[in-house]
Design an enzyme around this catalytic site. Structure first.
Site, PDB file in Angstrom:
ATOM      1  N   HIS A 218      -7.415  -4.604   1.254  1.00 60.25           N
ATOM      2  CA  HIS A 218      -6.672  -5.864   1.128  1.00 60.25           C
ATOM      3  C   HIS A 218      -7.262  -6.615  -0.063  1.00 60.25           C
ATOM      4  O   HIS A 218      -8.478  -6.560  -0.292  1.00 60.25           O
ATOM      5  CB  HIS A 218      -6.831  -6.695   2.415  1.00 60.25           C
ATOM      6  CG  HIS A 218      -5.935  -7.900   2.412  1.00 60.25           C
ATOM      7  ND1 HIS A 218      -6.244  -9.036   1.702  1.00 60.25           N
ATOM      8  CD2 HIS A 218      -4.743  -8.144   3.000  1.00 60.25           C
ATOM      9  CE1 HIS A 218      -5.272  -9.910   1.866  1.00 60.25           C
ATOM     10  NE2 HIS A 218      -4.347  -9.397   2.648  1.00 60.25           N
TER      11      HIS A 218
ATOM     12  N   GLU B 112       1.309  -5.293  -1.927  1.00 63.38           N
ATOM     13  CA  GLU B 112       0.985  -6.710  -1.780  1.00 63.38           C
ATOM     14  C   GLU B 112       0.640  -7.310  -3.146  1.00 63.38           C
ATOM     15  O   GLU B 112      -0.521  -7.263  -3.583  1.00 63.38           O
ATOM     16  CB  GLU B 112      -0.217  -6.874  -0.850  1.00 63.38           C
ATOM     17  CG  GLU B 112       0.055  -6.452   0.569  1.00 63.38           C
ATOM     18  CD  GLU B 112      -0.567  -7.439   1.556  1.00 63.38           C
ATOM     19  OE1 GLU B 112       0.178  -7.990   2.371  1.00 63.38           O
ATOM     20  OE2 GLU B 112      -1.782  -7.678   1.477  1.00 63.38           O
TER      21      GLU B 112
HETATM   22  C1  PEP Z   1      -1.651 -10.886   3.676  1.00 59.39           C
HETATM   23  O1  PEP Z   1      -2.696 -11.509   3.863  1.00 59.39           O
HETATM   24  O2  PEP Z   1      -1.643  -9.654   3.693  1.00 59.39           O
HETATM   25  C2  PEP Z   1      -0.426 -11.646   3.420  1.00 59.39           C
HETATM   26  C3  PEP Z   1       0.658 -10.991   3.080  1.00 59.39           C
HETATM   27  O3  PEP Z   1      -0.515 -12.999   3.577  1.00 59.39           O
HETATM   28  P1  PEP Z   1       0.705 -14.059   3.563  1.00 59.39           P
HETATM   29  O4  PEP Z   1       1.813 -13.484   4.401  1.00 59.39           O
HETATM   30  O5  PEP Z   1       0.119 -15.312   4.135  1.00 59.39           O
HETATM   31  O6  PEP Z   1       1.123 -14.192   2.129  1.00 59.39           O
END
Ligand code: PEP
Length: 222
Positions: free
Chosen positions: A94, A144
């Site tokens: 992450h 992400e």
């Molecule tokens: C995450 O921490 O993986 C994430 C997607 O956070 P958020 O949905 O708050 O952007």
């Protein structure tokens, strides 16, 4: 319709009391066979949350791990110790942990041979170590973009489709069938459009997963 994966990453937003309360609320979550739901509490509460949810279909996963086997890894989280408390999957790489841990490649090289499933987060396609992935482990990938995490700014569906179809085409050339999730400010208002895309196999939700009503809306949007 293929089952969609929905992962709630509680990060470190919730206190012990709040985590237990959210876990108890999740006992009432109405899941269908269209979804596979996972939640990822703070490591300190992982075991307790897992026990609360043990009678449900919700899978409890770790937010990170630092080693595969037991070793002199003070403050770390090992895959073997996660398995000891019946936690059978972890987020890996992450963006919020990438900045302080060993490289994703090196931890994956440790946990893949031991057969420990993971959700690998990436921001750029070239961060995916395609050469060491395989289909035997039920691996999950999560796109992400860092600028979308916790900012309230979601990637457009065109952008998500472009990245996901690029990853999926590489996977299919390698004969791999690995789900690709999207994460970055997913909320009840934008989840449906994202989850409706054939290129998206599910979502990784941070902030919105810590509020029962919002998480429920996301889970029930498909
Ligand atoms: C995450 O921490 O993986 C994430 C997607 O956070 P958020 O949905 O708050 O952007």
């Amino acid at each position: 319709m293929k089952q969609k994966i929905i992962i709630g990453n509680w990060k470190n937003y919730l206190s012990h009391k709040e985590s237990i309360s959210l876990a108890n609320s999740l006992l009432g979550l109405d899941t269908s066979d269209k979804t596979r739901v996972m939640v990822s509490p703070n490591h300190l509460y992982l075991n307790e949350v897992n026990q609360i949810l043990s009678t449900t279909d919700i899978e409890v996963i770790s937010q990170n791990l630092t080693s595969a086997e037991s070793k002199s890894d003070t403050g770390g989280i090992t895959a073997v110790n996660l398995k000891n408390i019946s936690i059978n999957r972890s987020l890996v790489a992450h963006s919020e942990t990438r900045i302080r841990e060993k490289t994703p490649q090196s931890i994956l090289l440790e946990i893949i041979p031991m057969g420990f499933p993971f959700v690998l987060c990436f921001e750029e396609i070239d961060q995916i170590p395609f050469d060491i992935l395989n289909d035997n482990l039920e691996i999950i990938l999560a796109y992400e973009p860092v600028w979308a995490i916790g900012t309230g700014e979601t990637a457009s569906i065109d952008h998500i489709n472009e990245i996901h179809s690029g990853v999926k085409s590489k996977l299919s050339k390698l004969g791999l069938n690995i789900p690709v999730l999207y994460g970055g400010s997913v909320n009840p208002s934008n989840c449906k459009e994202i989850l409706d895309s054939d290129n998206v196999d599910g979502v990784l939700v941070g902030g919105a997963s810590t509020k029962y009503d919002q998480f429920q809306e996301i889970v029930n949007s498909i």
